[in-house]
Motif scaffolding. Sequence first.
Motif, PDB file in Angstrom:
ATOM      1  N   LEU A 150      -8.466   9.064   1.227  1.00 47.87           N
ATOM      2  CA  LEU A 150      -9.442   8.321   2.025  1.00 47.87           C
ATOM      3  C   LEU A 150      -9.278   6.819   1.869  1.00 47.87           C
ATOM      4  O   LEU A 150      -9.864   6.046   2.635  1.00 47.87           O
ATOM      5  CB  LEU A 150     -10.860   8.741   1.635  1.00 47.87           C
ATOM      6  CG  LEU A 150     -11.262  10.153   2.089  1.00 47.87           C
ATOM      7  CD1 LEU A 150     -12.639  10.521   1.563  1.00 47.87           C
ATOM      8  CD2 LEU A 150     -11.230  10.260   3.611  1.00 47.87           C
ATOM      9  N   LYS A 151      -8.511   6.399   0.875  1.00 47.99           N
ATOM     10  CA  LYS A 151      -8.156   4.986   0.764  1.00 47.99           C
ATOM     11  C   LYS A 151      -6.764   4.894   0.153  1.00 47.99           C
ATOM     12  O   LYS A 151      -6.294   5.833  -0.501  1.00 47.99           O
ATOM     13  CB  LYS A 151      -9.176   4.212  -0.062  1.00 47.99           C
ATOM     14  CG  LYS A 151      -9.252   4.606  -1.529  1.00 47.99           C
ATOM     15  CD  LYS A 151     -10.246   3.702  -2.267  1.00 47.99           C
ATOM     16  CE  LYS A 151     -10.278   4.021  -3.761  1.00 47.99           C
ATOM     17  NZ  LYS A 151     -11.195   3.133  -4.503  1.00 47.99           N
ATOM     18  N   ASP A 152      -6.111   3.757   0.368  1.00 43.17           N
ATOM     19  CA  ASP A 152      -4.739   3.598  -0.101  1.00 43.17           C
ATOM     20  C   ASP A 152      -4.721   3.118  -1.549  1.00 43.17           C
ATOM     21  O   ASP A 152      -5.742   2.718  -2.113  1.00 43.17           O
ATOM     22  CB  ASP A 152      -3.988   2.610   0.787  1.00 43.17           C
ATOM     23  CG  ASP A 152      -2.517   2.986   0.954  1.00 43.17           C
ATOM     24  OD1 ASP A 152      -1.944   3.539   0.000  1.00 43.17           O
ATOM     25  OD2 ASP A 152      -1.953   2.733   2.034  1.00 43.17           O
ATOM     26  N   ASN A 190      -5.009  10.859  13.356  1.00 40.69           N
ATOM     27  CA  ASN A 190      -6.254  10.642  12.618  1.00 40.69           C
ATOM     28  C   ASN A 190      -7.456  11.254  13.316  1.00 40.69           C
ATOM     29  O   ASN A 190      -8.448  11.600  12.672  1.00 40.69           O
ATOM     30  CB  ASN A 190      -6.477   9.143  12.409  1.00 40.69           C
ATOM     31  CG  ASN A 190      -7.559   8.854  11.400  1.00 40.69           C
ATOM     32  OD1 ASN A 190      -7.531   9.337  10.275  1.00 40.69           O
ATOM     33  ND2 ASN A 190      -8.556   8.077  11.807  1.00 40.69           N
ATOM     34  N   ASP A 226      -5.569   1.614  -8.999  1.00 38.11           N
ATOM     35  CA  ASP A 226      -6.633   2.594  -8.728  1.00 38.11           C
ATOM     36  C   ASP A 226      -6.023   3.913  -8.256  1.00 38.11           C
ATOM     37  O   ASP A 226      -6.018   4.226  -7.054  1.00 38.11           O
ATOM     38  CB  ASP A 226      -7.615   2.042  -7.684  1.00 38.11           C
ATOM     39  CG  ASP A 226      -8.350   0.814  -8.180  1.00 38.11           C
ATOM     40  OD1 ASP A 226      -8.641   0.758  -9.386  1.00 38.11           O
ATOM     41  OD2 ASP A 226      -8.630  -0.078  -7.358  1.00 38.11           O
ATOM     42  N   GLU A 282       0.589   4.057   2.964  1.00 35.64           N
ATOM     43  CA  GLU A 282       1.045   3.546   4.255  1.00 35.64           C
ATOM     44  C   GLU A 282       2.551   3.343   4.264  1.00 35.64           C
ATOM     45  O   GLU A 282       3.240   3.669   5.238  1.00 35.64           O
ATOM     46  CB  GLU A 282       0.341   2.229   4.566  1.00 35.64           C
ATOM     47  CG  GLU A 282       0.718   1.620   5.907  1.00 35.64           C
ATOM     48  CD  GLU A 282       0.032   0.290   6.156  1.00 35.64           C
ATOM     49  OE1 GLU A 282       0.549  -0.504   6.968  1.00 35.64           O
ATOM     50  OE2 GLU A 282      -1.025   0.030   5.531  1.00 35.64           O
ATOM     51  N   PRO A 315       0.849  -1.193   0.000  1.00 31.39           N
ATOM     52  CA  PRO A 315       0.000   0.000   0.000  1.00 31.39           C
ATOM     53  C   PRO A 315       0.884   1.242   0.000  1.00 31.39           C
ATOM     54  O   PRO A 315       1.649   1.476   0.942  1.00 31.39           O
ATOM     55  CB  PRO A 315      -0.801  -0.138   1.305  1.00 31.39           C
ATOM     56  CG  PRO A 315       0.026  -1.016   2.182  1.00 31.39           C
ATOM     57  CD  PRO A 315       0.812  -1.908   1.280  1.00 31.39           C
ATOM     58  N   ASP A 356      -9.652  13.578   1.820  1.00 28.09           N
ATOM     59  CA  ASP A 356     -10.474  13.887   2.998  1.00 28.09           C
ATOM     60  C   ASP A 356     -10.782  15.387   3.039  1.00 28.09           C
ATOM     61  O   ASP A 356     -10.396  16.108   3.953  1.00 28.09           O
ATOM     62  CB  ASP A 356      -9.791  13.420   4.287  1.00 28.09           C
ATOM     63  CG  ASP A 356      -8.458  14.116   4.538  1.00 28.09           C
ATOM     64  OD1 ASP A 356      -7.887  14.677   3.574  1.00 28.09           O
ATOM     65  OD2 ASP A 356      -7.978  14.115   5.687  1.00 28.09           O
ATOM     66  N   LYS A 374      -5.255  14.038   3.284  1.00 30.27           N
ATOM     67  CA  LYS A 374      -4.888  12.635   3.146  1.00 30.27           C
ATOM     68  C   LYS A 374      -5.815  11.944   2.150  1.00 30.27           C
ATOM     69  O   LYS A 374      -6.936  12.394   1.917  1.00 30.27           O
ATOM     70  CB  LYS A 374      -4.998  11.925   4.493  1.00 30.27           C
ATOM     71  CG  LYS A 374      -4.000  12.383   5.517  1.00 30.27           C
ATOM     72  CD  LYS A 374      -4.019  11.505   6.751  1.00 30.27           C
ATOM     73  CE  LYS A 374      -5.317  11.608   7.514  1.00 30.27           C
ATOM     74  NZ  LYS A 374      -5.278  10.861   8.780  1.00 30.27           N
ATOM     75  N   PRO A 389      -7.097   8.439  -5.505  1.00 27.87           N
ATOM     76  CA  PRO A 389      -8.123   8.142  -4.497  1.00 27.87           C
ATOM     77  C   PRO A 389      -8.775   9.433  -4.015  1.00 27.87           C
ATOM     78  O   PRO A 389      -8.182  10.517  -4.126  1.00 27.87           O
ATOM     79  CB  PRO A 389      -7.324   7.481  -3.370  1.00 27.87           C
ATOM     80  CG  PRO A 389      -5.944   8.045  -3.515  1.00 27.87           C
ATOM     81  CD  PRO A 389      -5.736   8.195  -4.992  1.00 27.87           C
TER      82      PRO A 389
END
Length: 517
Positions: free
Chosen positions: A494-496, A215, A476, A179, A176, A482, A492, A479
């Motif tokens: 919202l998904k990796d 977070n 993908d 991360e 990922p 936020d 950031k 992404p």
Amino acid sequence: MSTLRTLIAGVAVAFLSAALLERWLRARPEAGTPPILYPRIPFIGHIIGLLTEGANYYKITSARCKQPIYTLPMLSSQTYVVTSPHLAHHIQRASSTLLFEPIILPVTQRMVGFSNATVEAFRDQEAKNAKRPAFMDRIHNTLYSLMGPTEIKHQGNVVLEQISHQLNALPDCDRPLFEWCRGLFVEVTTYAFYGPENPFALSPGLVKDYWVWENDLIGVMASPLPQVTNRRAYLAREKVAKTMIEYLEKERYTQASAVIQERIRLHIELGISLEDRGRSEFGMLFGALVNGAITVFWVLNYILSRPGLVKELRAEIERGAFSIDHSTKTASIAYEALRTGCPLLNSVFRESLRFIAPMTSARFVTEDTIVADTYKLRAQSVVQIAGGVMHEDEEVWGSDSREFNPRRFIFTPNGTKTGSENAEKQNVHPAAFRGFGGGTVYCPGRHFAQIEILSFVAVLLMGWDFNPPQGKENIDWDPPKDEKRIPIGVMKPLKDVVVAMKRRKEIQDLTWSLKMT
């Protein structure tokens, strides 16, 4: 039915009473002050908007009130929102009456848990009364002086050596991307600032605790009882802060960078307790870690999702900053050559920040102030320079302001307006780009961040291919962000984004060496 009718009637009366009260108490326009945008829900509408829409809310209000500056009344206070680079420039110049300190101190106290005594010590009223530089001024000057060319070169070499070490040991696998970038940046940056015995090096599991706190940072700051309402994030904060206190207590900072050692010396000189000195260094981590780690992910995302751009950047880096020593089987990239000889890479970096940095530069109005010989700002109000609004303004950037243009900053670090045959001559106002803040609170660590980000991105482009992970046909990219988070840093994902990273065949047997020159 009578009960239901009574309830409906009571609600109607309550709404009517609130509307009448709001109309009676609402802020009245005053000659010379910015126009007022009243909330749709009396008294608290703008507060609700910020809490629910975050970084987007200033875009929503600016679309309703198309003015270079306007007023948002909130309960008994008011906030001025600036959307014009010209006015932002004047706001930044009024540094004697529009101050950052009255805002940052209470915010930092809520963020890290300072005692009231420490906040009062930071205000350093005695020094102000004696017309001497106060503590916050000395800390500010320390950061700027010790993040100058000499120390930056030293710290740059330290962090580049650490990045080289990490990447040379990197196995080919699916990972990922966000991360992984974030974890690596914590390791190399804390080493560069806090030395080999920093808390994250001694206790690697602390990294997860730090991001648990980050977070839910806004929730911890906003709650009167975060230990109850936001317990997980609160406990994570306390755990990491405790390790920073231990770091100071055992004097592990003797191996830290010059800027950290001087910060600690100034805190001791002021008489700050050991606990709050540790909490202050915990707060320092936010500026050192969060924005850089997130930014490098987005720069990679915007490059790798465009195969043509990948090809162009590899060619530019190979021409200007890349070399191979076949006798030692070493591949090198020099940061100074990236900075001066790779204009496209530098442009992509700034364009990425334009896309992901909706930060608002805040000032507190200490006395009535006339800005740009036009607008009167009332004392005890707050001014917010809406960076996210300016970053999407077509009048500033051109018709493609909401599109990623990798060449937007080719001709100047301030950017150029597109849609003209002579784009290089359509320079954007210097105050329009808010990626590093502006004025007296211009980010002192921006040069160090640029060393990390440009070098890291360059070595990944030259050394690795990024393919779809096992079982997938595509990656993908792009992404969602936020955007509904209150802007306190860059946005950031919202998904990796999961990628298969594999060393490029032509240089897979070489050892990487990143350096400053």
